[in-house]
Design an enzyme around this catalytic site. Structure first.
Site, PDB file in Angstrom:
ATOM      1  NE  ARG A 239      -1.925   1.834   3.554  1.00 61.66           N
ATOM      2  CZ  ARG A 239      -1.925   1.669   4.878  1.00 61.66           C
ATOM      3  NH1 ARG A 239      -2.611   0.691   5.421  1.00 61.66           N
ATOM      4  NH2 ARG A 239      -1.212   2.454   5.655  1.00 61.66           N
ATOM      5  CG  HIS A 243      -6.489   2.265   6.514  1.00 64.47           C
ATOM      6  ND1 HIS A 243      -6.599   0.962   6.078  1.00 64.47           N
ATOM      7  CD2 HIS A 243      -7.652   2.539   7.169  1.00 64.47           C
ATOM      8  CE1 HIS A 243      -7.766   0.462   6.459  1.00 64.47           C
ATOM      9  NE2 HIS A 243      -8.425   1.401   7.107  1.00 64.47           N
ATOM     10  CE1 TYR A 252       0.767   2.859   8.954  1.00 62.51           C
ATOM     11  CE2 TYR A 252      -0.492   4.668   9.865  1.00 62.51           C
ATOM     12  CZ  TYR A 252      -0.291   3.737   8.870  1.00 62.51           C
ATOM     13  OH  TYR A 252      -1.136   3.687   7.795  1.00 62.51           O
TER      14      TYR A 252
END
Length: 346
Positions: A239, A243, A252
């Protein structure tokens, strides 16, 4: 690990040049869609949006492996798979603007996007069980991310599929992250594919940034499923973005990835370079493909903008099969509320 790009030539597969060109067209179409959808969301054109940049190859390859009568059960990030399957771009855009998901009234065997994590997996097994009872020839392909494998629905669905030998392909897009949790926080297993062993059917890993390899693997998986042997396909992809548009991956995700280069490299560029080397596409084909994708996308945005925004009264239209004795009172109450609580203008 099954792959074609970097390991084999196109001639070493059963895929032909037109199959490869079709894959390229759809990864370009869906990349253009994703970039434009993200830009539209950023300017307030629609609400939240889950980008899929980096996962086009896996989704396009899976879509091209499906037969016309196979059922697709998408998750919220499966927009590339839906578009490659034939769902109009405008339908997906309208869904993100609060409209019903099937605005075009298409009759493709596609279920609504599942936003709750893993809730679509039992549905896929149920479709497969129904197919077994009816004796039809279709299979079901259900999409989910690596994070969904931590949900009980996944265990229950795969357990039922193994026991009842349903024609189900479990297609896991392992993009490395379940929102902010890396894969190693989801499972101690060496792979997600190996989880299939516990349910009595096959699990296979494929290079998810290689749409041609994904098509090969998913085609074989669907053929197996139709014979009563479900398959779990783990497509290793990455990815590239957030998100969702409400997420900040910089908080993160480290800047330096410990994943191999083939997994983090842009799948569109990777496919284009491979097909150029194979002599399957050239500059003229690439230019034409991009221009057609942009034209299609512009038409989809225009079609979505032409749809009238529903009013509060429309909330009651799909509630009753026939006239309700209370409908007029409910509409009147809604109008009274609007009169005393005017909507704020931007």
């Amino acid at each position: 690990m099954h792959r074609l790009i970097a390991d084999r030539s196109l001639g070493d597969s059963w895929l032909g040049p037109e199959d490869a060109r079709a894959a390229y067209r759809d990864v370009v179409r869906t990349r253009r869609f994703d970039d434009r959808a993200l830009a539209l969301q950023r300017r307030g054109w629609m609400s939240g949006y889950p980008p899929f940049r980096g996962q086009e190859a896996a989704q396009v390859g899976a879509a091209h492996a499906m037969r016309d009568d196979d059922w697709l059960l998408p998750t919220y990030r499966s927009n590339a798979l839906q578009i490659a399957r034939g769902v109009p771009m405008s339908d997906i855009l309208l869904f993100r603007r609060g409209h019903p998901e099937f605005h075009s009234d298409h009759d493709l065997p596609v279920l609504p996007q599942a936003v709750p994590i893993a809730s679509q997996l039992p549905h896929a097994v149920g479709l497969g069980m129904a197919r077994n009872y009816r004796g039809n020839g279709e299979a079901a392909l259900v999409c989910f991310g690596d994070g969904a494998t931590s949900q009980g629905d996944t265990h229950e669905a795969m357990n039922f599929a193994g026991v009842f030998e349903t024609p189900t392909v479990f297609f896991c897009e392992n993009n490395g992250w379940a929102i902010s949790h890396p894969r190693e926080r989801q499972t101690a297993s060496e792979s997600i594919a190996e989880k299939a062993d516990a349910y009595g059917f096959e699990g296979v890993q494929v290079d998810g940034n290689d749409p041609l390899a994904v098509r090969e693997v998913v085609s074989e998986a669907l053929a197996s499923a139709r014979e009563g042997s479900p398959v779990l396909v783990e497509a290793l992809t990455y990815r590239q973005g957030a998100h969702t548009t409400a997420d900040d991956p910089d908080r993160y995700r480290p800047a330096e990835s410990d994943l191999p280069a083939w997994r983090t490299r842009d799948p569109v560029d990777r496919l284009e370079a491979f097909l150029r080397d194979e002599g399957v596409i050239d500059d003229a084909f690439v230019t034409e493909t991009r221009e057609r994708a942009d034209e299609e996308l512009a038409a989809a945005v225009a079609a979505a903008e032409a749809v009238e925004t529903p009013g509060p009264d429309d909330l009651f239209d799909p509630v009753y099969a026939g006239p309700s004795p209370h409908l007029d009172d409910q509409r009147a109450e809604c109008r009274r509320y609007r009169a005393t609580h005017p909507l704020e203008e931007d």
